[in-house]
Design a protein around this motif. Sequence first.
Motif, PDB file in Angstrom:
ATOM      1  N   GLU A 101       0.731  -1.206   0.122  1.00 37.23           N
ATOM      2  CA  GLU A 101      -0.162   0.071   0.013  1.00 37.23           C
ATOM      3  C   GLU A 101       0.956   1.227  -0.054  1.00 37.23           C
ATOM      4  N   SER A 102       1.936   1.216   0.817  1.00 40.41           N
ATOM      5  CA  SER A 102       2.902   2.331   0.775  1.00 40.41           C
ATOM      6  C   SER A 102       3.433   2.640  -0.657  1.00 40.41           C
ATOM      7  N   VAL A 103       3.860   1.398  -1.298  1.00 38.25           N
ATOM      8  CA  VAL A 103       4.367   1.605  -2.742  1.00 38.25           C
ATOM      9  C   VAL A 103       3.301   2.102  -3.642  1.00 38.25           C
ATOM     10  N   ARG A 104       1.984   1.747  -3.756  1.00 38.19           N
ATOM     11  CA  ARG A 104       1.001   2.206  -4.437  1.00 38.19           C
ATOM     12  C   ARG A 104       0.940   3.701  -3.989  1.00 38.19           C
ATOM     13  N   LYS A 105       1.130   4.199  -2.817  1.00 36.75           N
ATOM     14  CA  LYS A 105       0.747   5.600  -2.596  1.00 36.75           C
ATOM     15  C   LYS A 105       1.893   6.506  -3.391  1.00 36.75           C
ATOM     16  N   GLY A 106       3.232   5.763  -3.181  1.00 38.64           N
ATOM     17  CA  GLY A 106       4.310   6.603  -3.959  1.00 38.64           C
ATOM     18  C   GLY A 106       4.134   6.670  -5.410  1.00 38.64           C
ATOM     19  N   LEU A 107       3.477   5.325  -5.905  1.00 42.53           N
ATOM     20  CA  LEU A 107       3.483   5.598  -7.384  1.00 42.53           C
ATOM     21  C   LEU A 107       2.196   6.299  -8.020  1.00 42.53           C
ATOM     22  N   SER A 108       1.421   6.928  -7.002  1.00 44.50           N
ATOM     23  CA  SER A 108       0.159   7.681  -7.313  1.00 44.50           C
ATOM     24  C   SER A 108       0.703   9.091  -8.053  1.00 44.50           C
ATOM     25  N   ARG A 109       2.011   9.384  -7.888  1.00 47.10           N
ATOM     26  CA  ARG A 109       2.738  10.516  -8.562  1.00 47.10           C
ATOM     27  C   ARG A 109       3.631  10.135  -9.558  1.00 47.10           C
ATOM     28  N   ALA A 110       3.205  10.930 -10.791  1.00 50.45           N
ATOM     29  CA  ALA A 110       3.963  10.384 -11.934  1.00 50.45           C
ATOM     30  C   ALA A 110       5.247  10.306 -11.970  1.00 50.45           C
ATOM     31  N   PRO A 111       5.960   9.695 -12.920  1.00 46.76           N
ATOM     32  CA  PRO A 111       7.592   9.581 -13.119  1.00 46.76           C
ATOM     33  C   PRO A 111       8.100  10.927 -13.129  1.00 46.76           C
ATOM     34  N   VAL A 112       9.273  10.987 -12.789  1.00 39.76           N
ATOM     35  CA  VAL A 112       9.989  12.129 -13.035  1.00 39.76           C
ATOM     36  C   VAL A 112      10.929  12.176 -14.113  1.00 39.76           C
ATOM     37  N   SER A 113      11.354  11.031 -14.438  1.00 36.03           N
ATOM     38  CA  SER A 113      12.229  10.845 -15.736  1.00 36.03           C
ATOM     39  C   SER A 113      12.254   9.525 -16.041  1.00 36.03           C
ATOM     40  N   ALA A 114      12.747   9.221 -17.466  1.00 37.33           N
ATOM     41  CA  ALA A 114      12.937   7.893 -17.873  1.00 37.33           C
ATOM     42  C   ALA A 114      13.944   6.942 -16.911  1.00 37.33           C
ATOM     43  N   PRO A 115      13.624   5.835 -16.870  1.00 37.24           N
ATOM     44  CA  PRO A 115      14.731   5.010 -15.940  1.00 37.24           C
ATOM     45  C   PRO A 115      16.017   4.936 -16.602  1.00 37.24           C
ATOM     46  N   GLY A 116      16.844   5.226 -15.615  1.00 37.42           N
ATOM     47  CA  GLY A 116      18.300   5.641 -15.949  1.00 37.42           C
ATOM     48  C   GLY A 116      18.586   6.850 -16.423  1.00 37.42           C
ATOM     49  N   ALA A 117      17.764   7.811 -16.815  1.00 37.86           N
ATOM     50  CA  ALA A 117      18.172   8.928 -17.485  1.00 37.86           C
ATOM     51  C   ALA A 117      18.497  10.221 -16.455  1.00 37.86           C
ATOM     52  N   GLY A 118      18.411  10.025 -15.108  1.00 44.20           N
ATOM     53  CA  GLY A 118      18.810  10.925 -14.200  1.00 44.20           C
ATOM     54  C   GLY A 118      18.622  10.372 -12.872  1.00 44.20           C
ATOM     55  N   PHE A 119      18.974  11.275 -11.863  1.00 41.24           N
ATOM     56  CA  PHE A 119      18.956  10.872 -10.280  1.00 41.24           C
ATOM     57  C   PHE A 119      17.944  11.841  -9.473  1.00 41.24           C
ATOM     58  N   THR A 120      17.087  10.955  -8.970  1.00 42.92           N
ATOM     59  CA  THR A 120      15.919  11.752  -8.013  1.00 42.92           C
ATOM     60  C   THR A 120      15.773  10.856  -7.105  1.00 42.92           C
ATOM     61  N   TYR A 121      16.261  11.369  -5.904  1.00 42.01           N
ATOM     62  CA  TYR A 121      16.055  10.614  -4.606  1.00 42.01           C
ATOM     63  C   TYR A 121      14.595  10.680  -4.246  1.00 42.01           C
ATOM     64  N   SER A 122      14.094   9.211  -4.079  1.00 44.25           N
ATOM     65  CA  SER A 122      12.727   8.878  -3.801  1.00 44.25           C
ATOM     66  C   SER A 122      12.954   7.614  -2.883  1.00 44.25           C
ATOM     67  N   ASN A 123      12.093   8.054  -1.737  1.00 44.83           N
ATOM     68  CA  ASN A 123      12.036   6.735  -0.775  1.00 44.83           C
ATOM     69  C   ASN A 123      11.240   5.493  -1.147  1.00 44.83           C
TER      70      ASN A 123
END
Length: 376
Positions: free
Chosen positions: A160-182
Amino acid sequence: MAIGAACATMLTLWSPAAHARTAEEDHPATLAALTAFHAAAGPGAAIHAGDGDESWTLSAGTGTINTDRPIKSDEHFRIGSQTKTFTAAVVLQLVDEGTVSLDAPIADYLPGVVTGNGYDGTRITVRHLLQHTSGLAVYNPDPAIVAPIPNPDGTYDLAESVRKGLSRAPVSAPGAGFTYSNNNYLVLGMLIERMTGKPVHEAITSRVIEPLGLSRTVFPAPGNRTLPTPAANGYHGVRVGTFYLWTPALTYDPSLYSSMGAMISTLEDLTSFYQALTAGRVVSAASLAEMEKVWEAEPGTGGGVGLGLGKYKLSCDTVAWGHNGAVPGYFSQTLVTKDGRHASVVTNVLFQLNRPDSQLLELLDTALCEDVSERS
């Protein structure tokens, strides 16, 4: 609650063994850096540091407001995101065992979990999650502001915690940049549970905490809100110059932070853990080398982000490895070097504004470099 104006800073050298010299005589530069950090931090602050031959502790202020009780190196506190290094270590153990591949898509192990809302788990690898290059959106759970729907008993499910986090859209394509996300490390907690067949708190306890003999380190089970004694009490607060206001930190269920930030430890135990990890006693040499491959967020600085480990270039031309942690009531960081130097710091408040990051790094750098004649 405590309201006041700081007129002077109380500083104490605490050590398990008697010490004939004063703090000022033994570690004057670190003492000055601790004073500066404490002036911008919580009711108390402490650093446990040393080299391969000896360790020592300096403490400023108090671990409990309205008392004269300096924080000691064997007192418990909530370590926040330093938990991530423990989580990463278990994932790399699974790599060593051949059950997980760093460059395999997370969908191979958790089909249907990282999907929807623009996410594609077939393109996001285990390495991406470990290094915060997955593109997962920033997610900072908070017991009072941002949290998934709890269970009837007040605990939280990882899924449920993961689903809550995934409710926000991606910030970049995989491997394209660094974004600190819990959320990266909540997904990794699910991975550990799937591959070991154990709740993540049990897997990390049996695979890392117990084998290393970290007797004052705890990954609390969901529902266990207890902070073991002895402990430094955590606070919310504000500090403006010499004026401050402290109130006890909100209690919360540790499952809200789980594999990204639920653990409890001490300055001494954290030092032992990072020393063991970087000495190759937790994962294989090959896996440690993978953990130390860094994404350079600021090229040319000599630092970067590895797999659950941060790389820091010190002013004495040495590299240190470690992680920081920020959770309601506490702000901490531990760094170690390959030649045996170590420094672990905690203050018992987490500011939402004006967090003393620069003072913390200066304190760590000073302690790790204090015996070096020249610093850059």
